[in-house]
Design an enzyme around this catalytic site. Structure first.
Site, PDB file in Angstrom:
ATOM      1  N   GLU A  77      10.358   1.345  10.053  1.00  0.00           N
ATOM      2  CA  GLU A  77      11.399   2.334   9.797  1.00  0.00           C
ATOM      3  C   GLU A  77      10.715   3.682   9.981  1.00  0.00           C
ATOM      4  OE1 GLU A  77      13.436   4.952   8.662  1.00  0.00           O
ATOM      5  OE2 GLU A  77      13.317   4.273   6.563  1.00  0.00           O
TER       6      GLU A  77
ATOM      7  N   GLU B 261      11.366  16.219  14.344  1.00  0.00           N
ATOM      8  CA  GLU B 261      11.831  16.077  12.969  1.00  0.00           C
ATOM      9  C   GLU B 261      11.158  17.192  12.148  1.00  0.00           C
ATOM     10  OE1 GLU B 261      10.487  12.399  11.180  1.00  0.00           O
ATOM     11  OE2 GLU B 261      12.398  12.177  10.153  1.00  0.00           O
TER      12      GLU B 261
ATOM     13  N   CYS C 149      14.186  10.772   6.239  1.00  0.00           N
ATOM     14  CA  CYS C 149      14.307  10.470   7.670  1.00  0.00           C
ATOM     15  C   CYS C 149      15.759  10.437   8.123  1.00  0.00           C
ATOM     16  CB  CYS C 149      13.575   9.184   8.006  1.00  0.00           C
ATOM     17  SG  CYS C 149      13.939   7.893   6.842  1.00  0.00           S
TER      18      CYS C 149
ATOM     19  N   LYS D 130       0.870  -1.183   0.000  1.00  0.00           N
ATOM     20  CA  LYS D 130       0.000   0.000   0.000  1.00  0.00           C
ATOM     21  C   LYS D 130       0.902   1.227   0.000  1.00  0.00           C
ATOM     22  CE  LYS D 130      -1.671   2.960   2.391  1.00  0.00           C
ATOM     23  NZ  LYS D 130      -1.532   4.415   2.143  1.00  0.00           N
TER      24      LYS D 130
HETATM   25  P1  ADP Z   1       4.171  10.811   6.546  1.00  0.00           P
HETATM   26  O1  ADP Z   1       4.086  11.730   7.697  1.00  0.00           O
HETATM   27  O2  ADP Z   1       5.514  10.618   5.981  1.00  0.00           O
HETATM   28  O3  ADP Z   1       3.106  11.021   5.516  1.00  0.00           O
HETATM   29  P2  ADP Z   1       2.668   8.595   7.566  1.00  0.00           P
HETATM   30  O4  ADP Z   1       3.130   7.724   8.669  1.00  0.00           O
HETATM   31  O5  ADP Z   1       1.479   9.451   7.792  1.00  0.00           O
HETATM   32  O6  ADP Z   1       3.957   9.404   7.172  1.00  0.00           O
HETATM   33  O7  ADP Z   1       2.411   7.756   6.253  1.00  0.00           O
HETATM   34  C1  ADP Z   1       3.193   6.666   5.840  1.00  0.00           C
HETATM   35  C2  ADP Z   1       2.294   5.618   5.223  1.00  0.00           C
HETATM   36  O8  ADP Z   1       1.377   5.180   6.221  1.00  0.00           O
HETATM   37  C3  ADP Z   1       1.435   6.119   4.067  1.00  0.00           C
HETATM   38  O9  ADP Z   1       1.288   5.058   3.131  1.00  0.00           O
HETATM   39  C4  ADP Z   1       0.102   6.407   4.730  1.00  0.00           C
HETATM   40  O10 ADP Z   1      -0.976   6.329   3.847  1.00  0.00           O
HETATM   41  C5  ADP Z   1       0.050   5.293   5.735  1.00  0.00           C
HETATM   42  N1  ADP Z   1      -0.839   5.539   6.896  1.00  0.00           N
HETATM   43  C6  ADP Z   1      -1.102   6.714   7.503  1.00  0.00           C
HETATM   44  N2  ADP Z   1      -1.953   6.521   8.528  1.00  0.00           N
HETATM   45  C7  ADP Z   1      -2.222   5.198   8.588  1.00  0.00           C
HETATM   46  C8  ADP Z   1      -3.022   4.351   9.448  1.00  0.00           C
HETATM   47  N3  ADP Z   1      -3.710   4.857  10.469  1.00  0.00           N
HETATM   48  N4  ADP Z   1      -3.055   3.024   9.196  1.00  0.00           N
HETATM   49  C9  ADP Z   1      -2.334   2.507   8.174  1.00  0.00           C
HETATM   50  N5  ADP Z   1      -1.565   3.237   7.342  1.00  0.00           N
HETATM   51  C10 ADP Z   1      -1.501   4.562   7.543  1.00  0.00           C
END
Ligand code: ADP
Length: 481
Positions: free
Chosen positions: A249, A384, A283, A173
């Site tokens: 990560e 960060e 990161c 995903k």
């Molecule tokens: P960033 O701040 O770099 O966008 P996120 O942790 O929000 O980092 O996003 C990283 C990945 O996790 C993306 O693919 C995002 O769609 C997914 N994501 C964000 N929230 C959730 C959640 N609650 N459950 C599963 N995947 C999530």
């Protein structure tokens, strides 16, 4: 204009909702393509496909899996320019950096194509002459990957390549901001002849729904995630119900220690590259510079001069070195960090404002910024920033520099610059970080085990160690009866 469906069981499918979503160029907010809006029902289909594909894929010889990974590598090399352009369009990074990422991303297929042939077991001397003990390393099964937008290609290949090499199948995903690069990679895997269901891609905007469906499914034996520490912790909690294996990560807060004996010119070049790459949105980007007080003014002035020279704009334009931030939220964070630092007494040596490089470039651009005399109380040193902001903080002793560097819940990457070998050894051993660059601001490479300590994550990606994340250890005790 690219338009992609979901890649499930070797076919391109409409999402079960029948809907798609627009992907925007962060430089000018034009639509660059559409991706299918998958949901939990699509995840179920994808896990079905991955589970069906697993028995055959895991039984193939290492040599066969290796051959397929090599073909994917070749496919990526053939379409390098196309992948790079698409990545710049949907993510914003300068084209030169995007090309570099394609090579880095493809390298994981090459490296793990080779490693697939070296998944060795072990024999252990038993306590009885009538027993034999064998240790086998077997693929964990169906795996799931959730990836971020900042490296739309490499964050996928770093997971897919070792998983496939180990004999696992995968449902991935990608981030909602960058689904097109992920889909293009799926197309390359399809063209390379990867059997149906070995790699499946579910794009979508409902991250939580998709994530929950992957986590709730007990057929999914492992989740590998790259993203924020906050989301990583949520996934870790949810993974408990099915006791899934995890690789995480997460965020970083990289310190860069510059000692008085360093080659200052070279250190300034490396800090600038490490900080401003991808507009500061990695990161492992330098987040804080600690410099010996005797060279503070000189070093800060050099950094400010380099930062000022960086060209900001649309990543497709010639000579651009800094693209836009991914969205408004990212820009708000950068602005609030700078405001907080200035309010508490930091000096702005250069930058400090958002900018509009030209009439059409309506994205979230921010000037490369250098702040002097930041302190531990400021958000720039605590969190960060994920943007083009470089805080500089002077130290007196090695001990103080180490204490400042380690005073964070994060532990991904740290850097130091010195010509003193003893100091390099001492300091690198005491830094509580998974990756340490000594006179090296760019340590990432396919053959090294990338990953963090403390709240920066679990597990390692890349290198010989990266494949262990996708293997179960089983021992067989044989009685010679
Ligand atoms: P960033 O701040 O770099 O966008 P996120 O942790 O929000 O980092 O996003 C990283 C990945 O996790 C993306 O693919 C995002 O769609 C997914 N994501 C964000 N929230 C959730 C959640 N609650 N459950 C599963 N995947 C999530």
């Amino acid at each position: 204009m690219k338009r992609y469906g979901l890649f499930i069981g070797g076919e391109w499918l409409e999402a079960s909702s029948g809907t798609t979503f627009d992907v925007l160029n962060p430089a000018d907010r034009t639509v660059v393509g559409q991706a299918a809006a998958g949901n939990a029902a699509d995840v179920n289909k994808a896990v079905d496909a991955a589970a069906r594909a697993f028995p055959d894929w895991s039984k193939r010889t290492a040599r066969e899996r290796s051959g397929l990974l090599t073909k994917i590598y070749d496919g990526m090399m053939k379409r390098k320019e196309e992948i790079a352009r698409l990545m710049t369009l949907e993510q914003g990074k300068p084209l030169g950096e995007a090309r570099g990422e394609v090579q880095y991303a493809a390298d994981f297929f090459q490296w793990y194509g080779e490693e697939a042939k070296r998944i060795y077991g072990e024999t252990i001397p038993a306590n009885s002459p009538d027993k034999r003990i064998w240790v086998l390393r077997q693929p964990v099964g169906v795996t799931a990957a959730i990836t971020p937008w900042n490296f739309p290609a490499a964050m996928i290949t770093r997971k897919v390549a070792p998983a496939l090499a180990a004999g696992c199948t995968m449902v991935a995903k990608p981030a909602e901001q960058t689904p097109l690069t992920a889909a293009l990679l799926a197309e390359i895997m399809q063209e390379a002849g990867l059997p149906p269901g070995v790699f499946n891609l579910v794009t979508g905007t409902q991250a939580e729904e998709i994530g929950d469906a992957l986590l709730a499914d007990s057929r999914v034996r492992k989740l590998t995630f790259t993203g924020s520490t906050e989301v990583g912790k949520t996934l870790m909690r949810k993974a408990a119900d099915t006791v899934k294996r995890l690789s995480l990560e997460l965020g970083g807060q990289a310190p860069y220690l510059v000692f008085a004996d360093a080659d200052l010119e070279q250190a300034a070049i490396e800090v600038t590259a490490s900080k401003f790459r991808n507009a500061g949105q990695t990161c492992v980007c330098t987040n804080r510079v600690y410099v010996h007080h005797s060279i503070k003014e000189e070093f800060a002035a050099t950094l400010a001069r380099y930062a000022q020279e960086l060209k900001v704009g649309n990543g497709l334009h010639e000579g651009v070195q800094i693209g836009p931030l991914i969205d408004e939220q990212a820009l708000d964070k950068v602005e609030s960090h700078v405001r907080d630092a200035v309010d508490q007494g930091a000096r702005v040596l250069t930058g400090g404002r958002k900018l509009r490089p030209s009439e059409n470039e309506t994205g979230c651009f921010y000037e490369p910024t250098v702040l002097l005399d930041t302190t531990e109380k400021m958000r720039v040193e605590q969190e960060e920033t994920f943007g083009p902001v470089l805080p500089i903080h002077a130290f007196e002793t090695e001990e103080e520099a180490l204490a400042l560097a380690n005073n964070t819940p994060y532990g991904l990457a740290a850097y130091l610059y010195t010509r003193d070998l003893s100091r390099a050894v001492r300091v690198s051993e005491r830094l509580e970080y998974g990756i340490v660059g000594v006179n090296d601001g760019m340590p990432s490479t396919a053959q090294a085990p990338f990953g963090g300590m403390k709240q920066s994550g679990l597990g390692r990606e890349g290198g010989r160690q990266g494949i262990d994340e996708y293997l179960e250890v089983k021992y067989v005790s044989v009685g010679l009866k």
